[in-house]
Scaffold this motif. Structure first.
Motif, PDB file in Angstrom:
ATOM      1  N   LYS A  12      14.384   3.331  -9.960  1.00  0.00           N
ATOM      2  CA  LYS A  12      14.238   2.020 -10.601  1.00  0.00           C
ATOM      3  C   LYS A  12      12.980   1.321 -10.068  1.00  0.00           C
ATOM      4  N   THR A  13      12.768   1.447  -8.764  1.00  0.00           N
ATOM      5  CA  THR A  13      11.583   0.842  -8.167  1.00  0.00           C
ATOM      6  C   THR A  13      10.311   1.447  -8.756  1.00  0.00           C
ATOM      7  N   ASP A  14      10.304   2.780  -8.865  1.00  0.00           N
ATOM      8  CA  ASP A  14       9.133   3.448  -9.448  1.00  0.00           C
ATOM      9  C   ASP A  14       8.889   2.989 -10.876  1.00  0.00           C
ATOM     10  N   GLU A  15       9.991   2.748 -11.560  1.00  0.00           N
ATOM     11  CA  GLU A  15       9.858   2.308 -12.946  1.00  0.00           C
ATOM     12  C   GLU A  15       9.143   0.947 -13.021  1.00  0.00           C
ATOM     13  N   TRP A  16       9.564   0.079 -12.120  1.00  0.00           N
ATOM     14  CA  TRP A  16       8.923  -1.249 -12.076  1.00  0.00           C
ATOM     15  C   TRP A  16       7.452  -1.114 -11.704  1.00  0.00           C
ATOM     16  N   LEU A  17       7.188  -0.304 -10.674  1.00  0.00           N
ATOM     17  CA  LEU A  17       5.807  -0.136 -10.210  1.00  0.00           C
ATOM     18  C   LEU A  17       4.939   0.485 -11.300  1.00  0.00           C
ATOM     19  N   GLU A  48       0.551   2.146  -4.406  1.00  0.00           N
ATOM     20  CA  GLU A  48      -0.778   2.757  -4.357  1.00  0.00           C
ATOM     21  C   GLU A  48      -0.718   4.258  -4.643  1.00  0.00           C
ATOM     22  N   SER A  49       0.298   4.910  -4.098  1.00  0.00           N
ATOM     23  CA  SER A  49       0.395   6.360  -4.336  1.00  0.00           C
ATOM     24  C   SER A  49       0.640   6.645  -5.816  1.00  0.00           C
ATOM     25  N   LEU A  50       1.375   5.789  -6.439  1.00  0.00           N
ATOM     26  CA  LEU A  50       1.651   5.955  -7.875  1.00  0.00           C
ATOM     27  C   LEU A  50       0.390   5.669  -8.693  1.00  0.00           C
ATOM     28  N   ARG A  51      -0.312   4.611  -8.257  1.00  0.00           N
ATOM     29  CA  ARG A  51      -1.535   4.243  -8.959  1.00  0.00           C
ATOM     30  C   ARG A  51      -2.572   5.370  -8.841  1.00  0.00           C
ATOM     31  N   GLN A  52      -2.544   6.019  -7.683  1.00  0.00           N
ATOM     32  CA  GLN A  52      -3.471   7.124  -7.469  1.00  0.00           C
ATOM     33  C   GLN A  52      -3.240   8.245  -8.486  1.00  0.00           C
ATOM     34  N   VAL A  53      -1.966   8.565  -8.720  1.00  0.00           N
ATOM     35  CA  VAL A  53      -1.637   9.604  -9.695  1.00  0.00           C
ATOM     36  C   VAL A  53      -2.182   9.224 -11.070  1.00  0.00           C
ATOM     37  N   VAL A  54      -1.966   7.972 -11.427  1.00  0.00           N
ATOM     38  CA  VAL A  54      -2.418   7.513 -12.741  1.00  0.00           C
ATOM     39  C   VAL A  54      -3.934   7.656 -12.851  1.00  0.00           C
ATOM     40  N   VAL A  55      -4.609   7.245 -11.806  1.00  0.00           N
ATOM     41  CA  VAL A  55      -6.074   7.315 -11.823  1.00  0.00           C
ATOM     42  C   VAL A  55      -6.533   8.768 -11.934  1.00  0.00           C
ATOM     43  N   LEU A  56      -5.901   9.635 -11.149  1.00  0.00           N
ATOM     44  CA  LEU A  56      -6.294  11.054 -11.159  1.00  0.00           C
ATOM     45  C   LEU A  56      -6.108  11.671 -12.546  1.00  0.00           C
TER      46      LEU A  56
END
Lengths: 323, 213
Positions: A12-17, A48-56
């Motif tokens: 759920k947290t990941d979903e929000w992030l 940040e780790s999630l954002r990194q995946v998106v950027v990559l």
């Protein structure tokens, strides 16, 4: 907290992030999350780790088409051709089933016209027309008569399939026995007899006395088709008549009413009810309950064929129209 | 597309059966269509087939196109072709989620070189290749949503329309896909160019103990 519950919370947290990264949170949700992020370093690291995946993933260089994917007319028309190829076959099938349907329909109508027309109104005996005694179904009627003849020749009782009303049955049997046993029958030939006239009408005038039982069986076999109603009113009465005349005219047989009844009774063992009245009062003849079974089936067949034809017609029209 | 090509009139001509007009649209969008198919399917020849079939299907279904963005409509068609292909592939197993994470470089088919990568080697290429392999380990539903969002840059609503699922489902599938990739990446941090490495790595805290510094 259980492992499963913890995992669910993390999801759920990941979903929000994730939605936060995409700017897909409502202003209120965003404010709440940002407040939490401000005081939770772990949550920030997670973001940040999630954002990194998106950027990559976003920075993956696009691959170029290895060739041109231009369409040719054949590529675009192929499946329509398949439909087209089926069209003639479908049309042929439509014509075939349609024809079959029409043939069957006409056959049924003819059969219903004869059988139904005669069967609906029981005519008085004197006015018996010849027409109703034509074979119900062309070739089948003839066949019936043939088998009836064969049956008559071997003088075995008809198979149980022939559901002749029992009263008439007894009449026929009686006639057979009388003809066998009584040479004195010749005496009676000249005398006009109610049964005789009726019988000659029934048999279409054909056949001598020897042929008569065969005709009778034939009638019985056909009777299933719906002629039973016609025969019903007269059959019990002449029987009585006949029995009496036999009793008086053939002394060699010692025809007491009792023996006459015996003769009658022997072949009809299957159903004692029909002959339980020795006085010969008219017994209501039981109609075959299923009515005319073959025509009914034929109607269903006609309907099914019509439906099939309609479906095939629609399919073939669509096949022809496919480009 | 800003190439001076009048897309609406090309579409209108193609709708009237003008194949040449449609082929101009093919040339215009084939890279986008192929890229999407390749990122979802992960296999060049399967992507080629899906691209060709998508264009054929698009041409046949042009009469059902009711304006709006032709590219979005086209992308939806490709996505559907890819879904069909993935369903076909379902019978034969692809790279599993666990095995991909455990694989060493020698065994990982998505890595070009088995040996430790020198800095001068194109790190980006390797990373891209690794990412492509990682995306293939995602379940098809998540994979498609991730590619549409992060490769194609579609928003939630566009993805929902393209795939035919509610926006809420798009949201959760996307989050799960990203979280999985994050976990995979945490185990392979050496692939990341220095610029991408995070100061404080959350994922490192959850990753397996054998992480390097």
């Amino acid at each position: 907290m259980s492992m499963l519950g913890k995992k669910r919370v993390q999801e759920k947290t990941d979903e929000w992030l994730s939605a936060y990264i995409d700017g897909a949170l409502s202003p209120r949700e965003r404010a709440r999350l940002e407040a939490r992020l401000a005081e939770d370093a772990d949550l920030r690291a997670r973001l940040e780790s999630l954002r990194q995946v998106v950027v990559l993933v976003r920075e993956m260089p696009p691959v170029r088409a290895p060739r041109n994917f231009l369409l040719t007319p054949t590529m675009v028309q192929r499946p329509a051709r398949v439909a087209r190829r089926l069209a003639p076959a479908l049309t042929f099938a439509t014509a075939l089933t349609g024809l079959l349907c029409v043939i069957l329909l006409v056959g049924n109508l003819l059969a219903a016209g004869w059988g139904g027309g005669g069967g609906a109104v029981p005519l008085p005996m004197a006015e018996y027309p010849k027409a109703p005694h034509q074979p119900l179904r062309g070739p089948l009627g003839e066949k019936d008569q043939e088998t009836a003849m064969a049956l008559a020749n071997t003088e075995t009782p008809p198979s149980p399939v022939i559901e002749t009303p029992l009263a008439e049955w007894s009449l026929l049997e009686q006639t057979v026995t009388l003809e066998e046993a009584a040479p004195a029958r010749a005496l009676e030939e000249d005398a006009p007899h109610p049964l005789e006239s009726a019988e000659s009408a029934m048999g279409g005038g054909g056949g001598g006395p020897g042929l008569f039982p065969g005709e009778g069986y034939g009638e019985g076999a056909e009777g299933i088709g719906g002629e039973m109603e016609e025969q019903e009113p007269f059959s019990p009465e002449p029987r009585e008549d006949r029995v009496e005349s036999v009793a008086t005219l053939t002394p060699s047989l010692e025809p007491t009413p009792l023996t006459a009844e015996k003769i009658v009774a022997t072949p009809v063992t299957p159903s004692p009810t029909s002959l339980s009245k020795p006085d010969g009062t008219p017994i209501p003849v039981e109609q075959p309950e299923q009515g005319p079974p073959l025509p009914l089936l034929s109607w269903w067949l006609v309907g099914g064929l019509a439906l099939l034809t309609a479906v095939l017609a629609v399919l073939s029209v669509r096949a022809w129209r496919a480009e | 597309m800003g190439k001076g090509i009048d897309e609406p009139s090309l579409v209108a001509a193609a709708q009237r059966g003008d194949l040449d007009a449609f082929n101009e649209l093919v040339l215009l969008y084939q890279d986008r269509v192929y890229n999407l198919a390749y990122r979802i399917l992960g296999d060049p020849s399967a992507a080629e087939d899906a691209t060709q079939e998508a264009f054929i299907s698009a041409y046949r279904h042009l009469p059902t196109f009711r304006g709006g963005s032709f590219l979005s409509w086209l992308m939806r068609t490709v996505t559907n072709r890819c879904y069909d292909e993935l369903r076909r592939q379902k019978r034969r197993p692809t790279v599993s989620w666990e095995s991909f994470g455990e694989m060493d470089e020698e065994a990982n088919p998505f890595l070009v070189n088995g040996h430790p990568t020198p800095e001068e080697l194109a790190q980006q290429a390797e990373l891209t290749q690794w990412l492509q392999g990682a995306i293939q380990t995602l379940p098809p539903d998540q994979r498609v949503v991730l590619v549409l969002s992060d490769v194609e840059g579609m928003n939630y609503q566009e993805i929902a329309d393209a795939v035919g699922i509610p926006v809420g489902t798009v949201k959760s599938r996307l989050a799960r896909a990203r979280a999985r990739l994050r976990d995979l990446l945490a185990a392979r941090k050496e692939l990341l160019p220095r610029a991408y490495r995070l100061e404080h790595e959350y994922a490192g805290k959850e990753a397996r103990p054998g992480k390097d510094g």
